[in-house]
Design a protein around this motif. Sequence first.
Motif, PDB file in Angstrom:
ATOM      1  N   UNK A  26     -12.223 -16.392  10.607  1.00 21.54           N
ATOM      2  CA  UNK A  26     -11.344 -17.520  10.913  1.00 21.54           C
ATOM      3  C   UNK A  26     -10.637 -18.011   9.655  1.00 21.54           C
ATOM      4  N   UNK A  27     -11.375 -18.194   8.575  1.00 23.01           N
ATOM      5  CA  UNK A  27     -10.779 -18.689   7.333  1.00 23.01           C
ATOM      6  C   UNK A  27      -9.736 -17.716   6.786  1.00 23.01           C
ATOM      7  N   UNK A  28     -10.016 -16.435   6.851  1.00 20.56           N
ATOM      8  CA  UNK A  28      -9.097 -15.438   6.308  1.00 20.56           C
ATOM      9  C   UNK A  28      -7.830 -15.333   7.154  1.00 20.56           C
ATOM     10  N   UNK A  29      -7.967 -15.366   8.469  1.00 16.73           N
ATOM     11  CA  UNK A  29      -6.817 -15.125   9.335  1.00 16.73           C
ATOM     12  C   UNK A  29      -6.067 -16.380   9.756  1.00 16.73           C
ATOM     13  N   UNK A  30      -6.692 -17.531   9.734  1.00 20.97           N
ATOM     14  CA  UNK A  30      -6.065 -18.712  10.326  1.00 20.97           C
ATOM     15  C   UNK A  30      -5.849 -19.880   9.376  1.00 20.97           C
ATOM     16  N   UNK A  31      -6.369 -19.830   8.171  1.00 19.94           N
ATOM     17  CA  UNK A  31      -6.300 -20.978   7.274  1.00 19.94           C
ATOM     18  C   UNK A  31      -5.577 -20.593   5.988  1.00 19.94           C
ATOM     19  N   UNK A  32      -4.631 -21.448   5.594  1.00 20.87           N
ATOM     20  CA  UNK A  32      -3.973 -21.310   4.299  1.00 20.87           C
ATOM     21  C   UNK A  32      -4.386 -22.497   3.454  1.00 20.87           C
ATOM     22  N   UNK A  33      -4.534 -22.264   2.163  1.00 20.60           N
ATOM     23  CA  UNK A  33      -5.014 -23.299   1.258  1.00 20.60           C
ATOM     24  C   UNK A  33      -4.185 -23.278  -0.010  1.00 20.60           C
ATOM     25  N   UNK A  34      -3.832 -24.459  -0.504  1.00 15.73           N
ATOM     26  CA  UNK A  34      -3.097 -24.570  -1.762  1.00 15.73           C
ATOM     27  C   UNK A  34      -3.657 -25.741  -2.548  1.00 15.73           C
ATOM     28  N   UNK A  35      -3.760 -25.548  -3.852  1.00 17.05           N
ATOM     29  CA  UNK A  35      -4.175 -26.628  -4.741  1.00 17.05           C
ATOM     30  C   UNK A  35      -3.202 -26.677  -5.901  1.00 17.05           C
ATOM     31  N   UNK A  36      -2.584 -27.811  -6.087  1.00 15.86           N
ATOM     32  CA  UNK A  36      -1.638 -28.002  -7.177  1.00 15.86           C
ATOM     33  C   UNK A  36      -2.098 -29.208  -7.978  1.00 15.86           C
ATOM     34  N   UNK A  48      -3.671 -22.081  11.497  1.00 17.72           N
ATOM     35  CA  UNK A  48      -2.926 -21.283  12.469  1.00 17.72           C
ATOM     36  C   UNK A  48      -1.451 -21.087  12.111  1.00 17.72           C
ATOM     37  N   UNK A  49      -1.063 -21.312  10.857  1.00 12.56           N
ATOM     38  CA  UNK A  49       0.323 -21.113  10.448  1.00 12.56           C
ATOM     39  C   UNK A  49       0.603 -19.664  10.064  1.00 12.56           C
ATOM     40  N   UNK A  50      -0.379 -18.948   9.571  1.00 14.11           N
ATOM     41  CA  UNK A  50      -0.156 -17.564   9.133  1.00 14.11           C
ATOM     42  C   UNK A  50       0.424 -16.716  10.256  1.00 14.11           C
TER      43      UNK A  50
END
Length: 172
Positions: A26-36, A48-50
């Motif tokens: 689920x994390x690999x296919x459905x979740x995007x993460x960004x840290x700035x 679910x944006x990918x």
Amino acid sequence: MSDAKKRNKIIALCACFVLLGSLLVFLITCVSFSFSGIFRGCVSITFFEKQRLSSVDKVILTDEIEHQSVTITDKHLIGEIINQTSIATHANLGCAKSNSRRIDLFSGEQLIRSMKWSNCCENTVNVYDADGTHWIVPRYTLFLNPDKQEGWVIISRELERTLKAALRNELG
């Protein structure tokens, strides 16, 4: 230890591995993460944006003041736009959202995402506002509008020049 207890432990261990594996998929296919971590940076998580963004096959750039638009179907350019705008890297930049330019992402005829491309800070794009599937945790608490979390990106100068050139070609 009895056979029943061993069997129960094995079943519990297998269930844990299945759950952890499912969570990882689920994390690999459905979740995007960004840290700035820079000024006005944020932690941004989308769900679910990918899948939705991977189906984009058309981008429409619109200049509302000039009443003109250009359709982009070049897969390489679409990929670069999606790569740079898929997840917010900044929160609440304060650039004008009520401007004259928009970037709309389509899959077929279905609008996937509409983004405001700022006129005042020409390399900034308001990609989304925080909601149930777009989480934004700002790094700083100095907000222009504390009731609404806005997700922004700063696109590369190269992409900015390419998008402006596409609009200029359409405008004449």
